[in-house]
Design a protein around this motif. Structure first.
Motif, PDB file in Angstrom:
ATOM      1  N   LYS A  63       0.843  -1.210   0.000  1.00  0.00           N
ATOM      2  CA  LYS A  63       0.000   0.000   0.000  1.00  0.00           C
ATOM      3  C   LYS A  63       0.871   1.251   0.000  1.00  0.00           C
ATOM      4  O   LYS A  63       0.595   2.217  -0.705  1.00  0.00           O
ATOM      5  CB  LYS A  63      -0.927   0.002   1.209  1.00  0.00           C
ATOM      6  CG  LYS A  63      -2.039  -1.005   1.120  1.00  0.00           C
ATOM      7  CD  LYS A  63      -2.873  -1.004   2.393  1.00  0.00           C
ATOM      8  CE  LYS A  63      -3.892  -2.128   2.357  1.00  0.00           C
ATOM      9  NZ  LYS A  63      -4.667  -2.202   3.593  1.00  0.00           N
ATOM     10  N   GLU A  64       1.910   1.240   0.796  1.00  0.00           N
ATOM     11  CA  GLU A  64       2.799   2.407   0.884  1.00  0.00           C
ATOM     12  C   GLU A  64       3.589   2.596  -0.404  1.00  0.00           C
ATOM     13  O   GLU A  64       3.836   3.718  -0.828  1.00  0.00           O
ATOM     14  CB  GLU A  64       3.742   2.253   2.083  1.00  0.00           C
ATOM     15  CG  GLU A  64       4.641   3.440   2.333  1.00  0.00           C
ATOM     16  CD  GLU A  64       3.906   4.716   2.729  1.00  0.00           C
ATOM     17  OE1 GLU A  64       4.518   5.796   2.605  1.00  0.00           O
ATOM     18  OE2 GLU A  64       2.738   4.652   3.155  1.00  0.00           O
ATOM     19  N   ARG A  65       3.963   1.507  -1.037  1.00  0.00           N
ATOM     20  CA  ARG A  65       4.690   1.596  -2.317  1.00  0.00           C
ATOM     21  C   ARG A  65       3.835   2.280  -3.370  1.00  0.00           C
ATOM     22  O   ARG A  65       4.337   3.048  -4.184  1.00  0.00           O
ATOM     23  CB  ARG A  65       5.058   0.194  -2.819  1.00  0.00           C
ATOM     24  CG  ARG A  65       6.243  -0.406  -2.154  1.00  0.00           C
ATOM     25  CD  ARG A  65       6.555  -1.755  -2.739  1.00  0.00           C
ATOM     26  NE  ARG A  65       6.693  -1.672  -4.183  1.00  0.00           N
ATOM     27  CZ  ARG A  65       6.562  -2.701  -5.005  1.00  0.00           C
ATOM     28  NH1 ARG A  65       6.270  -3.893  -4.535  1.00  0.00           N
ATOM     29  NH2 ARG A  65       6.728  -2.557  -6.297  1.00  0.00           N
ATOM     30  N   ASN A  66       2.546   1.967  -3.369  1.00  0.00           N
ATOM     31  CA  ASN A  66       1.640   2.511  -4.377  1.00  0.00           C
ATOM     32  C   ASN A  66       1.282   3.969  -4.145  1.00  0.00           C
ATOM     33  O   ASN A  66       0.959   4.691  -5.085  1.00  0.00           O
ATOM     34  CB  ASN A  66       0.362   1.665  -4.459  1.00  0.00           C
ATOM     35  CG  ASN A  66       0.650   0.280  -5.005  1.00  0.00           C
ATOM     36  OD1 ASN A  66       1.535   0.107  -5.829  1.00  0.00           O
ATOM     37  ND2 ASN A  66      -0.069  -0.707  -4.530  1.00  0.00           N
ATOM     38  N   LYS A  67       1.334   4.398  -2.884  1.00  0.00           N
ATOM     39  CA  LYS A  67       1.006   5.799  -2.569  1.00  0.00           C
ATOM     40  C   LYS A  67       1.708   6.169  -1.263  1.00  0.00           C
ATOM     41  O   LYS A  67       1.212   5.873  -0.177  1.00  0.00           O
ATOM     42  CB  LYS A  67      -0.504   5.988  -2.432  1.00  0.00           C
ATOM     43  CG  LYS A  67      -0.884   7.441  -2.234  1.00  0.00           C
ATOM     44  CD  LYS A  67      -2.375   7.645  -2.232  1.00  0.00           C
ATOM     45  CE  LYS A  67      -2.623   9.135  -2.192  1.00  0.00           C
ATOM     46  NZ  LYS A  67      -3.694   9.536  -1.355  1.00  0.00           N
TER      47      LYS A  67
END
Length: 76
Positions: A63-67
């Motif tokens: 999730k953090e990688r995507n945003k």
């Protein structure tokens, strides 16, 4: 404890609450791929520390990688 050869040190900066990340390139870890292995090991250790499945931690990482939502500051 005295750390003589750090690889990655992350800490909260006193007074600001900023999370700082100091990377220390090392022949032991080599290039970015060796540090990616450290990240993987960190995920496994986080899961063990909080007694959750490793996939739960990876879900948050994805999730953090995507945003990106964090503002970790990199300093050397």
């Amino acid at each position: 404890m005295k750390i003589k050869t750090p690889l990655v040190i992350m800490f909260e900066e006193e007074g600001t609450g900023n999370v700082l990340c100091h990377l220390h390139p090392s022949e032991t870890c080599g290039d970015y791929r060796g540090y990616a292995l450290l990240v993987s090991d960190l995920v496994r250790n986080v899961a063990k520390c909080f007694d959750v499945e490793e996939d739960q931690v990876w879900d948050w990482v994805d999730k953090e990688r995507n945003k990106a939502t964090t503002e970790i500051i990199r300093r050397q």
